[in-house]
Design an enzyme around this catalytic site. Structure first.
Site, PDB file in Angstrom:
ATOM      1  N   ASP A   1     -18.435   1.014   2.200  1.00  0.00           N
ATOM      2  CA  ASP A   1     -18.908   1.536   0.922  1.00  0.00           C
ATOM      3  C   ASP A   1     -17.862   1.411  -0.182  1.00  0.00           C
ATOM      4  O   ASP A   1     -18.119   1.788  -1.327  1.00  0.00           O
ATOM      5  CB  ASP A   1     -19.372   2.990   1.054  1.00  0.00           C
ATOM      6  CG  ASP A   1     -18.323   3.900   1.663  1.00  0.00           C
ATOM      7  OD1 ASP A   1     -17.323   3.394   2.205  1.00  0.00           O
ATOM      8  OD2 ASP A   1     -18.499   5.138   1.614  1.00  0.00           O
TER       9      ASP A   1
ATOM     10  N   HIS B   1      -7.474   8.745   9.846  1.00  0.00           N
ATOM     11  CA  HIS B   1      -6.824   8.764   8.540  1.00  0.00           C
ATOM     12  C   HIS B   1      -5.807   9.908   8.546  1.00  0.00           C
ATOM     13  O   HIS B   1      -6.178  11.079   8.658  1.00  0.00           O
ATOM     14  CB  HIS B   1      -7.848   9.023   7.437  1.00  0.00           C
ATOM     15  CG  HIS B   1      -8.575   7.811   6.964  1.00  0.00           C
ATOM     16  ND1 HIS B   1      -9.523   7.172   7.731  1.00  0.00           N
ATOM     17  CD2 HIS B   1      -8.512   7.124   5.787  1.00  0.00           C
ATOM     18  CE1 HIS B   1     -10.015   6.146   7.038  1.00  0.00           C
ATOM     19  NE2 HIS B   1      -9.416   6.090   5.858  1.00  0.00           N
TER      20      HIS B   1
ATOM     21  N   GLU C   1      -1.704   9.923   4.471  1.00  0.00           N
ATOM     22  CA  GLU C   1      -1.974   9.182   3.234  1.00  0.00           C
ATOM     23  C   GLU C   1      -1.636  10.079   2.051  1.00  0.00           C
ATOM     24  O   GLU C   1      -0.626   9.891   1.379  1.00  0.00           O
ATOM     25  CB  GLU C   1      -3.444   8.743   3.180  1.00  0.00           C
ATOM     26  CG  GLU C   1      -3.810   8.002   1.910  1.00  0.00           C
ATOM     27  CD  GLU C   1      -5.302   7.680   1.832  1.00  0.00           C
ATOM     28  OE1 GLU C   1      -5.658   6.905   0.929  1.00  0.00           O
ATOM     29  OE2 GLU C   1      -6.093   8.200   2.638  1.00  0.00           O
TER      30      GLU C   1
END
Length: 362
Positions: free
Chosen positions: A23, A208, A211
């Protein structure tokens, strides 16, 4: 003779991509067309160039939260099987055009059910788009293998359900699981049940971590969740000190990350845009590479970051003076770290990646 390291020549090099969001990689023209086709009226612009500028400007916000806001528009036009198939097909087409020979593309099925689709139907549509894209690329003389990672949103409570989805589709193109979204306030340990389920089914997953949030996120992802890879992981640099004489000292977390060869899915341009690092030249990519962490080069979100694998590689070449052998090493790192079977990884390394880089290196 060694081939010059220009963008045109780098675009001819084979690439392996581990961290790319479906996306986050739509063509601006496709966003506009799908919005018109399905009655999505919330786009901030009705011109392709203006829309591309909107996404690019938002990406350069210096904030992960702001960086993520425009995804509402891409997700908003990806609510039917036809739209998902088209986006997945074009993703493969665009990656193949950049000579990506292997990619793991991730997306969050739970974000695509507003139009009434079930989770299984969402994954079916994306996988069909990938498969058709592979066939079209092969017909055009560009062989590419694309596999899927299904992602759970870390602020939601569907991670176990999405992990089960990954296992249901593990023999049909889904090779792993991920959690994504804003890190602060949503530690990976909120989703231990999902990670335990994946491990119990001998399945692979990335997280994830590191970050926008620091070392605690990385520590939890490794020590408690058992991540096979880290999405970004750039803040591991906070556990590394460099003395005035250049000597590098690793903290305990950095040392275990390196020693266990846990791959880092580094996304240089994205990290600059979200404020994780100040510039490509100041990105810890080179420090991590020189210290022999398993670093990989990735795009993250090709639309939002206005980037490609070739552009990411060129920026690293310009910042750190890398040569073809370095780009080959980063590509092999990614291929070694992929979630496909060992023999398939080895075939791509030995039969495609090494020979083509050898020609470029001269």
């Amino acid at each position: 003779m060694t081939t010059p390291l220009t963008l045109e020549n780098i675009s001819q090099a084979p690439k392996a991509l581990l961290h790319d969001h479906l996306d986050g990689g739509l063509r601006p023209s496709t966003v506009l067309e799908l919005a018109g086709q399905y009655g999505y009226d919330d786009l901030p612009a009705d011109d392709v160039d203006e829309l591309a500028t909107f996404f690019r400007t938002a990406a350069h916000s210096g904030s992960l939260v702001r960086y993520l806001e425009p995804f509402a528009h891409t997700v908003g036009v990806m609510q039917t099987a036809e739209a998902l198939h088209r986006v997945a097909f074009e993703c493969v087409e665009d990656l193949a055009g950049d000579n990506v020979v292997y990619a793991e593309v991730r997306f969050a099925p739970e974000l695509h059910i507003e139009g009434g689709m079930g989770l299984d139907a969402v994954v079916d549509a994306v996988l069909a788009g990938f498969a058709d894209g592979e066939k079209a690329a092969a017909s055009a003389g560009r062989t590419i293998t694309v596999r899927c990672l299904v992602t759970a949103m870390r602020h939601a409570a569907r991670s176990r359900e999405i992990a089960e989805l990954a296992i249901r589709f593990r023999d049909r193109g889904v090779v792993g699981f991920d959690i994504a979204g804003a890190e602060a306030g949503y530690p990976p340990t909120r989703h231990l049940d999902a990670f335990e389920y994946m491990r119990g089914n001998n399945a692979r997953f990335t997280i994830h971590a590191g970050e926008a949030f620091g070392l605690p996120s990385i520590h939890e992802a490794i020590a408690f969740c058992g991540a096979d890879r880290l999405g970004h992981g750039v803040r591991i640099v906070d556990d590394i000190t460099v003395a005035p004489d250049g000597q590098v000292k690793l903290g305990r977390l950095a040392a275990i990350l390196r020693d266990k060869r846990i791959p880092l899915e580094l996304c240089p341009s994205s990290n600059v845009q979200t404020g994780a690092v100040a510039s490509i030249a100041e990105h810890p990519f080179d420090l991590l590479a020189r210290t022999r962490f398993r670093v990989t080069v990735n795009t993250d979100n090709r639309l939002m970051s206005d980037t490609s694998m070739s552009q990411e590689m060129l920026r690293l070449v310009e910042a750190f003076g890398y040569g073809w052998s370095d780009l080959a090493r980063f590509t092999i790192n990614a291929m070694k770290s992929s979630f496909i079977p060992f023999d398939e990884r080895l075939a791509l390394i030995d039969d495609v990646i090494k020979p083509r880089y050898a020609v470029l290196a001269g």
